[in-house]
Design a protein around this motif. Structure first.
Motif, mmCIF file in Angstrom:
data_model
loop_
_atom_site.group_PDB
_atom_site.id
_atom_site.type_symbol
_atom_site.label_atom_id
_atom_site.label_comp_id
_atom_site.label_asym_id
_atom_site.label_seq_id
_atom_site.Cartn_x
_atom_site.Cartn_y
_atom_site.Cartn_z
ATOM 1 N N ARG A 237 0.837 -1.203 0.000
ATOM 2 C CA ARG A 237 0.000 0.000 0.000
ATOM 3 C C ARG A 237 0.869 1.249 0.000
ATOM 4 O O ARG A 237 1.794 1.357 0.805
ATOM 5 C CB ARG A 237 -0.919 -0.014 1.229
ATOM 6 C CG ARG A 237 -1.813 1.223 1.323
ATOM 7 C CD ARG A 237 -2.564 1.216 2.644
ATOM 8 N NE ARG A 237 -3.379 2.414 2.780
ATOM 9 C CZ ARG A 237 -4.016 2.746 3.897
ATOM 10 N NH1 ARG A 237 -3.924 1.965 4.967
ATOM 11 N NH2 ARG A 237 -4.728 3.853 3.938
ATOM 12 N N LEU A 238 0.577 2.162 -0.904
ATOM 13 C CA LEU A 238 1.339 3.408 -1.000
ATOM 14 C C LEU A 238 0.784 4.413 -0.001
ATOM 15 O O LEU A 238 -0.386 4.785 -0.045
ATOM 16 C CB LEU A 238 1.243 3.970 -2.429
ATOM 17 C CG LEU A 238 1.981 5.273 -2.692
ATOM 18 C CD1 LEU A 238 3.497 5.059 -2.558
ATOM 19 C CD2 LEU A 238 1.639 5.805 -4.084
ATOM 20 N N LEU A 239 1.676 4.837 0.928
ATOM 21 C CA LEU A 239 1.269 5.854 1.887
ATOM 22 C C LEU A 239 1.489 7.262 1.336
ATOM 23 O O LEU A 239 0.657 8.151 1.534
ATOM 24 C CB LEU A 239 2.062 5.683 3.191
ATOM 25 C CG LEU A 239 1.761 4.426 4.014
ATOM 26 C CD1 LEU A 239 2.622 4.412 5.275
ATOM 27 C CD2 LEU A 239 0.284 4.345 4.374
ATOM 28 N N ARG A 240 2.605 7.429 0.630
ATOM 29 C CA ARG A 240 2.917 8.755 0.099
ATOM 30 C C ARG A 240 3.892 8.617 -1.044
ATOM 31 O O ARG A 240 4.889 7.895 -0.932
ATOM 32 C CB ARG A 240 3.530 9.634 1.197
ATOM 33 C CG ARG A 240 3.700 11.084 0.825
ATOM 34 C CD ARG A 240 4.385 11.844 1.953
ATOM 35 N NE ARG A 240 5.794 11.449 2.110
ATOM 36 C CZ ARG A 240 6.606 11.953 3.025
ATOM 37 N NH1 ARG A 240 6.163 12.857 3.877
ATOM 38 N NH2 ARG A 240 7.862 11.568 3.093
ATOM 39 N N PRO A 241 3.641 9.267 -2.193
ATOM 40 C CA PRO A 241 4.598 9.195 -3.296
ATOM 41 C C PRO A 241 5.812 10.078 -3.025
ATOM 42 O O PRO A 241 5.775 10.982 -2.179
ATOM 43 C CB PRO A 241 3.794 9.719 -4.501
ATOM 44 C CG PRO A 241 2.798 10.632 -3.898
ATOM 45 C CD PRO A 241 2.439 10.048 -2.556
ATOM 46 N N ALA A 242 6.871 9.782 -3.751
ATOM 47 C CA ALA A 242 8.110 10.558 -3.589
ATOM 48 C C ALA A 242 8.103 11.764 -4.537
ATOM 49 O O ALA A 242 7.650 11.656 -5.688
ATOM 50 C CB ALA A 242 9.327 9.680 -3.888
ATOM 51 N N LEU A 243 8.590 12.896 -4.020
ATOM 52 C CA LEU A 243 8.702 14.098 -4.845
ATOM 53 C C LEU A 243 10.083 14.099 -5.493
ATOM 54 O O LEU A 243 11.105 14.089 -4.800
ATOM 55 C CB LEU A 243 8.512 15.349 -3.999
ATOM 56 C CG LEU A 243 7.122 15.520 -3.381
ATOM 57 C CD1 LEU A 243 7.103 16.817 -2.551
ATOM 58 C CD2 LEU A 243 6.042 15.543 -4.424
ATOM 59 N N VAL A 244 10.108 14.093 -6.859
ATOM 60 C CA VAL A 244 11.392 13.963 -7.556
ATOM 61 C C VAL A 244 11.422 14.932 -8.755
ATOM 62 O O VAL A 244 10.378 15.410 -9.220
ATOM 63 C CB VAL A 244 11.590 12.520 -8.074
ATOM 64 C CG1 VAL A 244 11.684 11.553 -6.895
ATOM 65 C CG2 VAL A 244 10.467 12.116 -9.021
ATOM 66 N N ALA A 245 12.679 15.156 -9.215
ATOM 67 C CA ALA A 245 12.899 15.864 -10.480
ATOM 68 C C ALA A 245 13.305 14.829 -11.505
ATOM 69 O O ALA A 245 14.163 13.980 -11.238
ATOM 70 C CB ALA A 245 13.991 16.911 -10.318
ATOM 71 N N VAL A 246 12.691 14.886 -12.695
ATOM 72 C CA VAL A 246 12.842 13.846 -13.701
ATOM 73 C C VAL A 246 13.650 14.401 -14.879
ATOM 74 O O VAL A 246 13.414 15.533 -15.331
ATOM 75 C CB VAL A 246 11.485 13.318 -14.175
ATOM 76 C CG1 VAL A 246 11.661 12.228 -15.215
ATOM 77 C CG2 VAL A 246 10.669 12.821 -12.991
ATOM 78 N N ALA A 247 14.560 13.573 -15.358
ATOM 79 C CA ALA A 247 15.360 13.898 -16.546
ATOM 80 C C ALA A 247 14.966 12.974 -17.666
ATOM 81 O O ALA A 247 15.024 11.735 -17.499
ATOM 82 C CB ALA A 247 16.840 13.779 -16.256
ATOM 83 N N ASP A 248 14.534 13.547 -18.774
ATOM 84 C CA ASP A 248 14.152 12.757 -19.936
ATOM 85 C C ASP A 248 15.319 12.679 -20.921
ATOM 86 O O ASP A 248 16.140 13.611 -20.993
ATOM 87 C CB ASP A 248 12.951 13.394 -20.645
ATOM 88 C CG ASP A 248 11.708 13.379 -19.740
ATOM 89 O OD1 ASP A 248 11.562 12.439 -18.933
ATOM 90 O OD2 ASP A 248 10.923 14.349 -19.806
ATOM 91 N N PRO A 249 15.433 11.614 -21.660
ATOM 92 C CA PRO A 249 16.543 11.535 -22.633
ATOM 93 C C PRO A 249 16.323 12.551 -23.769
ATOM 94 O O PRO A 249 15.207 12.864 -24.141
ATOM 95 C CB PRO A 249 16.457 10.085 -23.132
ATOM 96 C CG PRO A 249 15.058 9.658 -22.874
ATOM 97 C CD PRO A 249 14.600 10.416 -21.655
ATOM 98 N N GLU A 250 17.427 13.000 -24.360
ATOM 99 C CA GLU A 250 17.349 13.982 -25.445
ATOM 100 C C GLU A 250 16.894 13.297 -26.723
ATOM 101 O O GLU A 250 17.261 12.152 -26.997
ATOM 102 C CB GLU A 250 18.711 14.661 -25.647
ATOM 103 C CG GLU A 250 19.084 15.534 -24.462
ATOM 104 C CD GLU A 250 20.418 16.207 -24.679
ATOM 105 O OE1 GLU A 250 21.094 15.868 -25.683
ATOM 106 O OE2 GLU A 250 20.824 17.051 -23.871
#
Length: 250
Positions: A237-250
């Motif tokens: 069970r997910l209690l809280r999602p993680a806050l992240v910065a995402v890098a997408d490939p070029e």
């Protein structure tokens, strides 16, 4: 001289010299045999000197006594043979059931009992299945309620864990304070609390919440390049999602 009457045999069926009535044979119907003592009386009209001898009555009296004894024995035998009459109504024997009809009746009754047994067996199986499903549902609901209660308590402690993470990043978790923080994290982990969200993890939209996007030639897929706040889950069970910065490939 007057002639004395001879003593007759009790079983004699003829007339007795004393004038007694003939004795009837005893029958099985319980007929009572009555012997009347008709003793010969002395003729008082005879002249003196010709009176009957006084001893002539003795044989007649003995005959009567013997006859009475025989009659009593006959009555006792008849009563013993017949027995007391039944007081209730006569018992009538029920007619015997025919062999073929009785076998058919027993066979039909046996089939009816087998059908009823099969029906009761099916009812028992259905009730047992319903009870098993009820037990499973109750156990599942109990586990769900317990998990929800535990999750509510742990969710209330997540801000404290966030503060501990920031203190750890600044190097403040040293000495006794660091020991208490480690003990708290270990105790919460025993309840199934797991932290996730590390730099370099593949981005999972079901577990991560992206707050910033950028492109990078160093990644081949969306990747978490910065974790601003770790996420937590309790079991599956997910209690809280993680806050992240995402890098997408070029």
């Amino acid at each position: 001289m007057t002639q004395k009457p001879r003593a007759a045999d009790p079983g004699d069926t003829g007339s007795t010299p004393g004038g007694s009535a003939p004795t009837k044979p005893a029958t099985g119907d319980g007929e009572r045999v009555v012997i009347r003592n008709n003793r010969k009386l002395t003729d008082t009209s005879e002249p003196e000197g010709t009176a009957t001898d006084a001893g002539s009555d003795v044989p007649a009296e003995g005959l009567v006594e013997d006859a009475e004894i025989v009659v009593d024995e006959i009555e006792a035998e008849v009563n013993a043979t017949d027995g007391p009459e039944p007081s209730g109504p006569p018992v009538v024997d029920a007619p015997a059931q025919p062999v073929d009809g009785g076998g058919t009746s027993l066979g039909a009754e046996l089939e009816a009992l087998r059908a009823e047994l099969d029906e009761r067996t099916r009812d028992l199986q259905r009730v047992s299945a319903e009870y098993a499903n009820y037990r499973k549902r109750v156990d599942r609901d109990r586990s769900l309620v317990q998990e929800q209660a535990t999750g509510s308590v742990l969710a209330a402690l997540l801000p404290i864990l966030d503060d501990l993470d920031r203190a750890r990043e600044h190097g403040d978790l040293v000495g006794p304070f660091g020991t208490v923080a480690e003990q708290l994290t270990t105790a919460l982990g025993k309840f199934g609390l797991n932290a996730f969200g590390e730099q370099g993890d593949p981005f999972d939209p079901t577990r991560h919440e992206a707050v910033a996007h950028q492109t990078s030639a160093e990644v081949s897929e969306p990747t978490c390049v910065q974790v601003m706040r770790r996420g937590y889950q309790l079991g599956e069970r997910l209690l809280r999602p993680a806050l992240v910065a995402v890098a997408d490939p070029e």
